[in-house]
Design a protein around this motif. Structure first.
Motif, PDB file in Angstrom:
ATOM      1  N   UNK A 108      14.059  -3.585  -1.094  1.00 13.42           N
ATOM      2  CA  UNK A 108      13.136  -2.654  -1.403  1.00 13.42           C
ATOM      3  C   UNK A 108      12.300  -2.915  -2.638  1.00 13.42           C
ATOM      4  N   UNK A 109      12.655  -3.602  -3.472  1.00  9.88           N
ATOM      5  CA  UNK A 109      11.919  -3.666  -4.981  1.00  9.88           C
ATOM      6  C   UNK A 109      10.842  -4.652  -4.648  1.00  9.88           C
ATOM      7  N   UNK A 110      10.939  -5.698  -3.552  1.00  3.51           N
ATOM      8  CA  UNK A 110       9.915  -6.547  -3.225  1.00  3.51           C
ATOM      9  C   UNK A 110       8.747  -6.084  -2.276  1.00  3.51           C
ATOM     10  N   UNK A 111       9.072  -4.922  -1.736  1.00  2.00           N
ATOM     11  CA  UNK A 111       8.095  -4.426  -0.933  1.00  2.00           C
ATOM     12  C   UNK A 111       6.942  -3.482  -1.569  1.00  2.00           C
ATOM     13  N   UNK A 112       5.730  -3.427  -1.034  1.00  2.00           N
ATOM     14  CA  UNK A 112       4.655  -2.702  -1.898  1.00  2.00           C
ATOM     15  C   UNK A 112       5.044  -1.186  -2.056  1.00  2.00           C
ATOM     16  N   UNK A 113       4.761  -0.666  -2.824  1.00  2.00           N
ATOM     17  CA  UNK A 113       4.945   0.709  -3.292  1.00  2.00           C
ATOM     18  C   UNK A 113       3.911   1.738  -2.622  1.00  2.00           C
ATOM     19  N   UNK A 114       2.714   1.200  -2.630  1.00  2.00           N
ATOM     20  CA  UNK A 114       1.698   1.773  -1.990  1.00  2.00           C
ATOM     21  C   UNK A 114       0.958   0.957  -0.965  1.00  2.00           C
ATOM     22  N   UNK A 115      -0.024   1.838  -0.174  1.00  2.00           N
ATOM     23  CA  UNK A 115      -0.809   1.068   0.907  1.00  2.00           C
ATOM     24  C   UNK A 115      -2.136   1.283   0.336  1.00  2.00           C
ATOM     25  N   UNK A 116      -2.990  -0.058   0.514  1.00  2.00           N
ATOM     26  CA  UNK A 116      -4.208   0.130  -0.009  1.00  2.00           C
ATOM     27  C   UNK A 116      -5.012   0.972   0.851  1.00  2.00           C
ATOM     28  N   UNK A 117      -5.926   1.663   0.049  1.00  2.00           N
ATOM     29  CA  UNK A 117      -7.016   2.442   0.606  1.00  2.00           C
ATOM     30  C   UNK A 117      -8.364   1.576   0.948  1.00  2.00           C
ATOM     31  N   UNK A 118      -8.692   1.542   2.050  1.00  2.00           N
ATOM     32  CA  UNK A 118     -10.121   0.984   2.330  1.00  2.00           C
ATOM     33  C   UNK A 118     -11.097   1.662   3.182  1.00  2.00           C
ATOM     34  N   UNK A 119     -12.148   1.822   2.823  1.00  2.00           N
ATOM     35  CA  UNK A 119     -13.341   2.822   3.572  1.00  2.00           C
ATOM     36  C   UNK A 119     -13.479   2.247   4.834  1.00  2.00           C
ATOM     37  N   UNK A 120     -12.956   3.136   5.980  1.00  2.00           N
ATOM     38  CA  UNK A 120     -13.514   2.398   7.350  1.00  2.00           C
ATOM     39  C   UNK A 120     -12.363   1.874   7.763  1.00  2.00           C
ATOM     40  N   UNK A 121     -11.032   1.702   7.098  1.00  2.00           N
ATOM     41  CA  UNK A 121      -9.799   0.926   7.738  1.00  2.00           C
ATOM     42  C   UNK A 121      -8.541   1.955   7.526  1.00  2.00           C
ATOM     43  N   UNK A 122      -7.829   1.773   8.540  1.00  2.00           N
ATOM     44  CA  UNK A 122      -6.383   2.467   8.633  1.00  2.00           C
ATOM     45  C   UNK A 122      -5.439   1.445   8.549  1.00  2.00           C
ATOM     46  N   UNK A 123      -4.536   1.386   7.512  1.00  2.00           N
ATOM     47  CA  UNK A 123      -3.383   0.581   7.462  1.00  2.00           C
ATOM     48  C   UNK A 123      -2.143   1.266   7.472  1.00  2.00           C
ATOM     49  N   UNK A 124      -1.429   0.896   8.568  1.00  2.00           N
ATOM     50  CA  UNK A 124      -0.135   1.754   8.575  1.00  2.00           C
ATOM     51  C   UNK A 124       1.066   0.796   8.783  1.00  2.00           C
ATOM     52  N   UNK A 180      12.899  -9.553   6.425  1.00  2.00           N
ATOM     53  CA  UNK A 180      11.552  -8.948   6.588  1.00  2.00           C
ATOM     54  C   UNK A 180      10.909  -8.699   5.411  1.00  2.00           C
ATOM     55  N   UNK A 181       9.548  -8.889   5.446  1.00  2.00           N
ATOM     56  CA  UNK A 181       8.840  -8.364   4.283  1.00  2.00           C
ATOM     57  C   UNK A 181       7.303  -8.360   4.801  1.00  2.00           C
ATOM     58  N   UNK A 182       6.695  -7.267   4.184  1.00  2.00           N
ATOM     59  CA  UNK A 182       5.276  -7.334   4.199  1.00  2.00           C
ATOM     60  C   UNK A 182       4.714  -7.206   2.894  1.00  2.00           C
ATOM     61  N   UNK A 183       3.405  -7.302   2.623  1.00  2.00           N
ATOM     62  CA  UNK A 183       2.641  -7.212   1.404  1.00  2.00           C
ATOM     63  C   UNK A 183       1.208  -7.132   1.471  1.00  2.00           C
ATOM     64  N   UNK A 184       0.551  -6.711   0.404  1.00  2.00           N
ATOM     65  CA  UNK A 184      -0.942  -6.733   0.325  1.00  2.00           C
ATOM     66  C   UNK A 184      -1.391  -7.289  -1.132  1.00  2.00           C
ATOM     67  N   UNK A 185      -2.273  -8.213  -1.023  1.00  2.00           N
ATOM     68  CA  UNK A 185      -2.885  -8.881  -1.969  1.00  2.00           C
ATOM     69  C   UNK A 185      -4.528  -8.570  -2.157  1.00  2.00           C
TER      70      UNK A 185
END
Length: 373
Positions: free
Chosen positions: A143-159, A171-176
């Motif tokens: 849980x500590x390794x997963x992102x706390x927030x989802x990036x907000x990009x105009x014109x895009x939906x990230x779920x 399992x893991x996912x991340x945003x850079x």
């Protein structure tokens, strides 16, 4: 023989048993009784190598002697289905020996194994508590390794969606966030379960973050190459990481990607097609000097990319059939705009596995959708 002589004979038998003296046992016990006793003693000695006993009370009547015996030993081997605890145990036994013509011709005994069962129970409880503590540690690391927030990009939906199994996987996912408004997106899976998988997953997440920031490039293949070399020296030889890494340029809608042995993502086109995002590459942490093929696509308005882990496709129904890639691809192609792709897949998964399903592996889903307007 007198009653006292009968009791003395039983004590000599107990001493012969303590010594493991088969010759003395043959002398004291009748042949049939002697053979059964030696077989029993062999089994007991395997489980309790330092076994010995002492008659503390004896009552003689006619040709029979009642013995109350205290037995001691260290439980080092399996005994009557009980796994060894390594603990010293003391149990009590009642036995009746029948003496005829200076031989013990019959023996009946009952051993109170209550302490053994208590130790077994305590060990099982302690082991369960240890496992639960390890699982909690693994969950915390993950849980500590997963992102706390989802990036907000105009014109895009990230779920993103993540659901750990009880025995946490890797399992893991991340945003850079990268320069010039670009965004790196990664989905991966470290082999194994529990704390080892969580530690490898956490290490990989940190490396991907660090390398992507240091390079600041638009090359996902280069990121995977450097992480692979670094990871090789930091993970056990029997572990590796599958990983799909892509870089999104929001304005041009270009998606550059590379794949380190991960399950192929799908892109659902607004036309209803489901395309695989194929790129060659070995899992991270397996071999040095690996290169990772890069490819690029453009997502049109309304298109959506799906990244996922094998916990979805490898889920089984009650008959043992897997959810599978073909089913997943068909569902992606059929997906309409009236509901989210993640919700659709989860509903289909629950219908497929049925009630009472025990989740076998982590499930990670992440969609990247270009707005239709």
């Amino acid at each position: 023989m007198s009653l006292e002589e009968n009791k003395a004979l039983c004590n000599r038998g107990a001493e012969a048993i303590n010594r493991g003296d088969f010759d003395a046992i043959d002398e004291i016990y009748a042949p049939d009784n002697s053979q059964k006793l030696k077989e029993m003693l062999t089994e007991v000695r395997r489980a309790f190598p330092d076994f010995y006993g002492m008659n503390v009370i004896q009552i003689a009547e006619g040709d029979q002697v009642l013995n109350r015996t205290v037995l001691h030993g260290t439980h080092l081997g399996e005994f009557q289905g009980l796994t060894p605890t390594g603990k010293r145990v003391t149990v009590e036994a009642l036995s009746i020996d029948r003496v005829v013509d200076g031989k013990i011709v019959e023996s009946w005994s009952h051993v109170d194994l209550g302490e053994l069962f208590q130790q077994q129970l305590k060990q099982a409880v302690a082991e369960r508590e240890r496992v639960e503590q390890e699982l909690e540690v693994a969950r915390s690391i993950q849980q500590a390794s997963l992102p706390k927030e989802v990036p907000s990009l105009e014109g895009w939906q990230i779920s993103p969606f993540y659901r750990p199994a009880r025995e946490v996987g890797g399992d893991f996912y991340d945003f850079h966030p990268i320069s010039e408004g670009r965004l790196g997106v990664v989905v991966g899976d470290a082999t194994g379960k529990g704390v080892p998988a969580a530690l490898v997953m956490s290490t990989t997440c940190g490396m991907l973050q660090a390398v992507s920031r240091a390079l600041g490039s638009s090359s996902p293949g280069e990121v995977l190459e450097q992480v692979n070399e670094t990871l090789l020296a930091r993970v056990p030889a029997n572990m590796f990481v599958t990983c799909f890494y892509c870089i999104l340029e929001p304005q041009s809608r270009r998606l550059r990607y590379a794949n380190a042995g991960h399950d192929l993502p799908y892109v659902r086109r607004l036309s209803g097609e489901a395309e695989e995002l194929r790129a060659r590459g070995m899992p991270l942490g397996l071999m040095p000097g690996m290169s990772y093929e890069e490819k690029e696509i453009v997502l049109d308005a309304g298109d959506a990319a799906l990244f996922y882990s094998d916990g979805l496709v490898e889920a089984h129904d009650p008959e043992g059939e897997m959810f599978g890639f073909l089913r997943l691809r068909a569902l992606v192609a059929e997906h309409g705009e009236e509901r989210s792709l993640v919700d659709l897949l989860l509903d289909e998964l629950h219908s497929f596995v049925g009630e009472g399903w025990e989740q076998e592996d982590d499930i990670t889903l992440l969609t990247l959708q270009c707005s239709a307007t």
